[in-house]
Write a protein that holds these residues in place. Structure first.
Motif, PDB file in Angstrom:
ATOM      1  N   ILE A  20       0.762  -1.341  -0.089  1.00 14.96           N
ATOM      2  CA  ILE A  20       0.111   0.051  -0.112  1.00 14.96           C
ATOM      3  C   ILE A  20       0.861   1.182   0.078  1.00 14.96           C
ATOM      4  O   ILE A  20       0.684   2.194  -0.710  1.00 14.96           O
ATOM      5  N   ASP A  21       1.957   1.191   0.985  1.00 13.19           N
ATOM      6  CA  ASP A  21       2.810   2.404   1.027  1.00 13.19           C
ATOM      7  C   ASP A  21       3.873   1.771   1.410  1.00 13.19           C
ATOM      8  O   ASP A  21       4.347   0.619   1.636  1.00 13.19           O
ATOM      9  N   ASP A  22       5.168   2.757   1.994  1.00 13.40           N
ATOM     10  CA  ASP A  22       6.284   2.281   2.278  1.00 13.40           C
ATOM     11  C   ASP A  22       6.659   2.278   3.811  1.00 13.40           C
ATOM     12  O   ASP A  22       7.723   2.208   4.135  1.00 13.40           O
ATOM     13  N   ASN A  23       5.610   2.435   4.551  1.00 13.60           N
ATOM     14  CA  ASN A  23       5.690   2.594   6.120  1.00 13.60           C
ATOM     15  C   ASN A  23       4.324   1.761   6.996  1.00 13.60           C
ATOM     16  O   ASN A  23       3.414   2.738   7.045  1.00 13.60           O
ATOM     17  N   TYR A  24       4.362   0.756   7.065  1.00 11.43           N
ATOM     18  CA  TYR A  24       3.216  -0.080   7.862  1.00 11.43           C
ATOM     19  C   TYR A  24       3.258   0.462   9.337  1.00 11.43           C
ATOM     20  O   TYR A  24       2.009   0.549   9.757  1.00 11.43           O
ATOM     21  N   LYS A  79       3.388   6.813  -1.299  1.00  8.06           N
ATOM     22  CA  LYS A  79       1.886   5.951  -1.250  1.00  8.06           C
ATOM     23  C   LYS A  79       1.688   5.133  -2.736  1.00  8.06           C
ATOM     24  O   LYS A  79       1.115   5.787  -3.803  1.00  8.06           O
ATOM     25  N   TYR A  80       2.394   4.079  -2.815  1.00  5.55           N
ATOM     26  CA  TYR A  80       2.505   3.343  -3.882  1.00  5.55           C
ATOM     27  C   TYR A  80       0.972   3.072  -4.580  1.00  5.55           C
ATOM     28  O   TYR A  80       0.790   3.333  -5.882  1.00  5.55           O
ATOM     29  N   ALA A 116      -0.273   4.937  -8.254  1.00  2.00           N
ATOM     30  CA  ALA A 116      -0.716   4.063  -9.290  1.00  2.00           C
ATOM     31  C   ALA A 116      -2.078   4.657  -9.764  1.00  2.00           C
ATOM     32  O   ALA A 116      -2.399   4.588 -10.940  1.00  2.00           O
ATOM     33  N   VAL A 117      -3.031   4.416  -8.902  1.00  2.00           N
ATOM     34  CA  VAL A 117      -4.339   4.995  -9.142  1.00  2.00           C
ATOM     35  C   VAL A 117      -4.377   6.439  -9.747  1.00  2.00           C
ATOM     36  O   VAL A 117      -5.302   6.628 -10.896  1.00  2.00           O
ATOM     37  N   ASP A 118      -3.811   7.341  -9.180  1.00  2.00           N
ATOM     38  CA  ASP A 118      -3.638   8.581  -9.782  1.00  2.00           C
ATOM     39  C   ASP A 118      -2.990   8.681 -11.213  1.00  2.00           C
ATOM     40  O   ASP A 118      -3.405   9.487 -12.051  1.00  2.00           O
ATOM     41  N   ALA A 119      -2.036   7.676 -11.351  1.00  4.22           N
ATOM     42  CA  ALA A 119      -1.422   7.885 -12.687  1.00  4.22           C
ATOM     43  C   ALA A 119      -2.557   7.169 -13.761  1.00  4.22           C
ATOM     44  O   ALA A 119      -2.696   7.835 -14.811  1.00  4.22           O
ATOM     45  N   LEU A 120      -3.256   6.033 -13.409  1.00  3.06           N
ATOM     46  CA  LEU A 120      -4.269   5.637 -14.323  1.00  3.06           C
ATOM     47  C   LEU A 120      -5.365   6.848 -14.558  1.00  3.06           C
ATOM     48  O   LEU A 120      -5.825   6.739 -15.600  1.00  3.06           O
TER      49      LEU A 120
END
Length: 201
Positions: free
Chosen positions: A159-163, A172-173, A177-181
């Motif tokens: 989901i991101d880089d810090n659980y 915020k992976y 990704a969704v923003d890019a799409l």
């Protein structure tokens, strides 16, 4: 000579099985097949139910994994942010409740109510969908985009880089990704390493 041939045969089988394991599950660009799974609200849910969706944020998660629990509020936030934009969250509980009793349907119902899940929380009964996707961790995310060919896998991973600390997240992976799409751009990081608990089959 026969002994040497036998050794080579064993090596070949081991290598083949190793490659088979690596290649199992969806890769970026694959088309994900639909499913029909029971939800904690008593209904059955399929991706095809979402006629107006542009895609999906499919998250394999559960009640018992500390990593999944740490991400619950962020998963709710993802659904609230992107459902209205055409990318709803679909949460799937992949663990075998015989192995992990606290992940049974009754516990899922209680969890969904207590946390105020705004998305379907589905049980992967018989553990058929998580192996199909290639998911091995909870939480693990697959962002799908609707195309003329079907629901295409566009992102796989964390989901991101810090659980541990949502306020300390730098990347915020899933959101990226969704923003890019949504903006018609290429996803810069289409795959990351999911960090979490092993799925209990």
């Amino acid at each position: 000579m026969k002994h040497i041939k036998g050794i080579f045969a064993v090596i070949a089988i081991v290598m083949l099985s190793a490659f088979t394991t690596v290649s199992s599950g969806y890769k970026i660009g694959d088309i994900a097949t639909d499913f029909k799974l029971k939800s904690s609200d008593g209904t059955s849910v399929s991706l095809s139910d979402y006629k107006d969706a542009k895609g999906f944020i499919v998250i394999f998660t559960c009640n018992t994994c500390p990593y999944s629990v740490a991400y619950e509020d962020r998963i709710v936030a993802l659904d609230k942010k992107y459902k209205g934009k055409g990318y709803p969250v679909i949460a799937i509980m992949p663990n075998n409740p015989d192995v992990q009793p606290q992940d049974n349907m009754e516990a899922m119902i209680q969890r969904a109510k207590s946390k105020g899940f705004t998305f379907p929380y589905l049980m992967d009964e018989g553990q058929k969908i998580s192996p199909q996707y290639g998911a091995t961790k909870t939480p693990e995310v697959y962002v799908l985009q609707k195309t003329s060919k079907g629901n295409q896998v566009k992102y796989i991973g964390a989901i991101d880089d810090n659980y541990q600390d949502a306020s300390a997240v730098k990347s915020k992976y899933v959101e990226n990704a969704v923003d890019a799409l949504l903006s018609g751009q290429q996803i810069k990081e289409p795959q990351t390493r999911a960090i979490g608990c092993s799925i209990k089959l």
